[in-house]
Write a protein that holds these residues in place. Sequence first.
Motif, PDB file in Angstrom:
ATOM      1  N   UNK A 130       0.810  -1.070   0.134  1.00 24.97           N
ATOM      2  CA  UNK A 130      -0.087   0.117   0.009  1.00 24.97           C
ATOM      3  C   UNK A 130       0.798   1.265   0.098  1.00 24.97           C
ATOM      4  N   UNK A 131       1.273   1.633  -1.284  1.00 23.66           N
ATOM      5  CA  UNK A 131       2.065   2.923  -1.329  1.00 23.66           C
ATOM      6  C   UNK A 131       1.230   4.193  -1.010  1.00 23.66           C
ATOM      7  N   UNK A 132       1.816   5.154   0.000  1.00 24.69           N
ATOM      8  CA  UNK A 132       1.290   6.300  -0.008  1.00 24.69           C
ATOM      9  C   UNK A 132       2.555   7.149  -0.556  1.00 24.69           C
ATOM     10  N   UNK A 133       1.991   8.296  -1.588  1.00 25.48           N
ATOM     11  CA  UNK A 133       3.041   8.977  -2.257  1.00 25.48           C
ATOM     12  C   UNK A 133       2.616  10.363  -2.565  1.00 25.48           C
ATOM     13  N   UNK A 134       3.489  11.337  -2.618  1.00 26.17           N
ATOM     14  CA  UNK A 134       3.211  12.494  -3.229  1.00 26.17           C
ATOM     15  C   UNK A 134       4.436  12.875  -4.236  1.00 26.17           C
ATOM     16  N   UNK A 135       4.179  13.788  -5.164  1.00 28.11           N
ATOM     17  CA  UNK A 135       4.754  13.828  -6.320  1.00 28.11           C
ATOM     18  C   UNK A 135       4.568  15.298  -7.238  1.00 28.11           C
ATOM     19  N   UNK A 136       4.945  15.281  -8.317  1.00 28.12           N
ATOM     20  CA  UNK A 136       4.688  16.236  -9.529  1.00 28.12           C
ATOM     21  C   UNK A 136       4.489  15.839 -10.884  1.00 28.12           C
ATOM     22  N   UNK A 137       3.527  16.680 -11.551  1.00 26.64           N
ATOM     23  CA  UNK A 137       3.305  16.273 -12.699  1.00 26.64           C
ATOM     24  C   UNK A 137       3.646  17.628 -13.443  1.00 26.64           C
ATOM     25  N   UNK A 138       4.351  17.188 -14.615  1.00 30.91           N
ATOM     26  CA  UNK A 138       4.823  18.558 -15.802  1.00 30.91           C
ATOM     27  C   UNK A 138       4.368  18.335 -17.027  1.00 30.91           C
ATOM     28  N   UNK A 139       3.481  19.124 -17.439  1.00 34.17           N
ATOM     29  CA  UNK A 139       3.033  19.167 -18.786  1.00 34.17           C
ATOM     30  C   UNK A 139       4.046  19.486 -19.864  1.00 34.17           C
ATOM     31  N   UNK A 140       4.168  18.222 -20.632  1.00 35.02           N
ATOM     32  CA  UNK A 140       5.236  18.188 -21.807  1.00 35.02           C
ATOM     33  C   UNK A 140       4.539  18.892 -23.040  1.00 35.02           C
ATOM     34  N   UNK A 141       3.431  18.505 -23.444  1.00 39.47           N
ATOM     35  CA  UNK A 141       2.746  19.221 -24.723  1.00 39.47           C
ATOM     36  C   UNK A 141       1.204  19.096 -24.479  1.00 39.47           C
ATOM     37  N   UNK A 142       0.689  20.026 -25.155  1.00 43.54           N
ATOM     38  CA  UNK A 142      -0.879  19.732 -25.131  1.00 43.54           C
ATOM     39  C   UNK A 142      -1.741  21.092 -24.635  1.00 43.54           C
ATOM     40  N   UNK A 143      -2.991  21.196 -24.486  1.00 44.64           N
ATOM     41  CA  UNK A 143      -3.899  22.446 -24.208  1.00 44.64           C
ATOM     42  C   UNK A 143      -4.514  21.831 -22.576  1.00 44.64           C
ATOM     43  N   UNK A 144      -5.145  22.713 -22.076  1.00 50.12           N
ATOM     44  CA  UNK A 144      -5.778  22.474 -20.577  1.00 50.12           C
ATOM     45  C   UNK A 144      -6.155  20.846 -20.620  1.00 50.12           C
ATOM     46  N   UNK A 145      -6.895  20.588 -21.569  1.00 47.55           N
ATOM     47  CA  UNK A 145      -7.529  19.304 -21.261  1.00 47.55           C
ATOM     48  C   UNK A 145      -6.929  18.136 -21.877  1.00 47.55           C
ATOM     49  N   UNK A 146      -6.252  18.223 -23.038  1.00 46.64           N
ATOM     50  CA  UNK A 146      -5.638  17.158 -23.775  1.00 46.64           C
ATOM     51  C   UNK A 146      -4.206  17.448 -23.894  1.00 46.64           C
ATOM     52  N   UNK A 147      -3.320  16.390 -22.963  1.00 45.93           N
ATOM     53  CA  UNK A 147      -1.978  16.860 -22.948  1.00 45.93           C
ATOM     54  C   UNK A 147      -0.934  15.753 -22.504  1.00 45.93           C
ATOM     55  N   UNK A 148       0.197  15.751 -22.880  1.00 41.71           N
ATOM     56  CA  UNK A 148       1.061  14.608 -22.450  1.00 41.71           C
ATOM     57  C   UNK A 148       1.986  15.229 -21.082  1.00 41.71           C
ATOM     58  N   UNK A 149       2.238  14.424 -20.110  1.00 37.24           N
ATOM     59  CA  UNK A 149       2.786  15.163 -18.963  1.00 37.24           C
ATOM     60  C   UNK A 149       3.664  13.852 -18.467  1.00 37.24           C
ATOM     61  N   UNK A 150       4.955  14.375 -17.772  1.00 35.06           N
ATOM     62  CA  UNK A 150       5.721  13.418 -17.122  1.00 35.06           C
ATOM     63  C   UNK A 150       5.453  13.446 -15.448  1.00 35.06           C
ATOM     64  N   UNK A 151       5.743  12.445 -14.762  1.00 30.27           N
ATOM     65  CA  UNK A 151       5.304  12.446 -13.569  1.00 30.27           C
ATOM     66  C   UNK A 151       6.366  11.556 -12.473  1.00 30.27           C
ATOM     67  N   UNK A 152       6.613  11.940 -11.324  1.00 29.42           N
ATOM     68  CA  UNK A 152       7.419  11.659 -10.545  1.00 29.42           C
ATOM     69  C   UNK A 152       7.022  11.533  -9.064  1.00 29.42           C
ATOM     70  N   UNK A 153       7.135  10.237  -8.397  1.00 33.17           N
ATOM     71  CA  UNK A 153       6.382  10.276  -7.054  1.00 33.17           C
ATOM     72  C   UNK A 153       7.482   9.788  -6.092  1.00 33.17           C
ATOM     73  N   UNK A 154       7.358   9.982  -4.930  1.00 31.56           N
ATOM     74  CA  UNK A 154       8.147   9.383  -3.730  1.00 31.56           C
ATOM     75  C   UNK A 154       7.252   9.342  -2.509  1.00 31.56           C
ATOM     76  N   UNK A 155       7.454   8.197  -1.614  1.00 35.72           N
ATOM     77  CA  UNK A 155       6.760   8.124  -0.501  1.00 35.72           C
ATOM     78  C   UNK A 155       7.100   6.714   0.237  1.00 35.72           C
ATOM     79  N   UNK A 156       6.341   6.169   0.922  1.00 38.52           N
ATOM     80  CA  UNK A 156       6.458   5.027   1.600  1.00 38.52           C
ATOM     81  C   UNK A 156       5.319   3.974   1.424  1.00 38.52           C
ATOM     82  N   UNK A 157       5.636   2.609   1.476  1.00 44.02           N
ATOM     83  CA  UNK A 157       4.795   1.546   1.025  1.00 44.02           C
ATOM     84  C   UNK A 157       4.716   0.721   2.196  1.00 44.02           C
TER      85      UNK A 157
END
Length: 226
Positions: A130-157
Motif C-alpha cells: 500500500x504505497x502512500x505518495x506525493x509527487x509532481x506532474x509536468x505538462x510536456x505538450x498539449x492544451x488544458x484538457x488534452x496533454x502529455x505529461x511526465x510524473x515523479x512520485x516518492x513516499x512509503x509503502x
Amino acid sequence: MVSRCFHNRPFGRFTVFFLLAVALAIFTPEAPKARAATSGSGAWDFLVFGNYDMSTVDTGNISSSQSYNTALAATGQATSFANTFQNGYGAGLAIVYWFNDVLAFRVGAQGNFFEGKGSSVYSGDSLQSAPLFGGFEAKLYGDPDYFLYGVIDAGAAYEESVSGASPTLSNYLNHGWSAYGDIGLGLNLDWIFVEVKFAYMPQFVPDYGHGQNGFYYVPVTAGFNF
C-alpha cells in the motif's frame, strides 16, 4: 391637432424594450456552464484509478546477506524476490493541484496485490503493498484538457505478507514499511487519463541484513479525472 402613438414616444419605447428584456431573461433557458479545465493555475483534480502491475523478471536474491543466502541455498530456498511473484493488480485515489499551466503537485494512496507463484492473490504467499505518495506532474505538450505529461512520485509503502523478510533462517511471512518511488509518462484526455511508470520499493525496513532486495515493477494505470 396631431396625436402621437405611445410606442413612438421615447419613454414608451424604453418601457417596451425593458419588458422584452425581462421576459427574455425569465423565460430563456440558462445555457449549461462549461466544465472547468483539467489543468491551469489554481485547478484541482480528483483521480480515481486502477493498476495492472507487471513485475520485473529479476532483482537479485531475497537476502542481501551472503551468509544468509548460502544457508538458504543449502535448503533449496534461495530464489530471486521478483521471481517469487507474478503480475499484480491495484487501485487508488489521488488529489492534484496545478500551480500554473505546466506544473502540478499531487498526493495519493493505492493498494497493490502481487500473486505468489502457484498461489492465489489473497493467499498468505502474496505480496500486499500500500504505497502512500506525493509527487509532481509536468505538462510536456498539449492544451488544458488534452496533454502529455511526465510524473515523479516518492513516499512509503506498507507491505504485508513479504516472503523471506525474517531475520532468522526460518522463511516465514512478515510485514512492515519500505520506501517507494516511481517515474513515468501520462496522457490526459479530458476526464480520462492513462500512465505508464517504473516503480521501485527498496530494502524492507524492519531488517536490513536479511529479507528482500529492491522490488521493481511497472504499473500501467488508467482512471478518471474529476
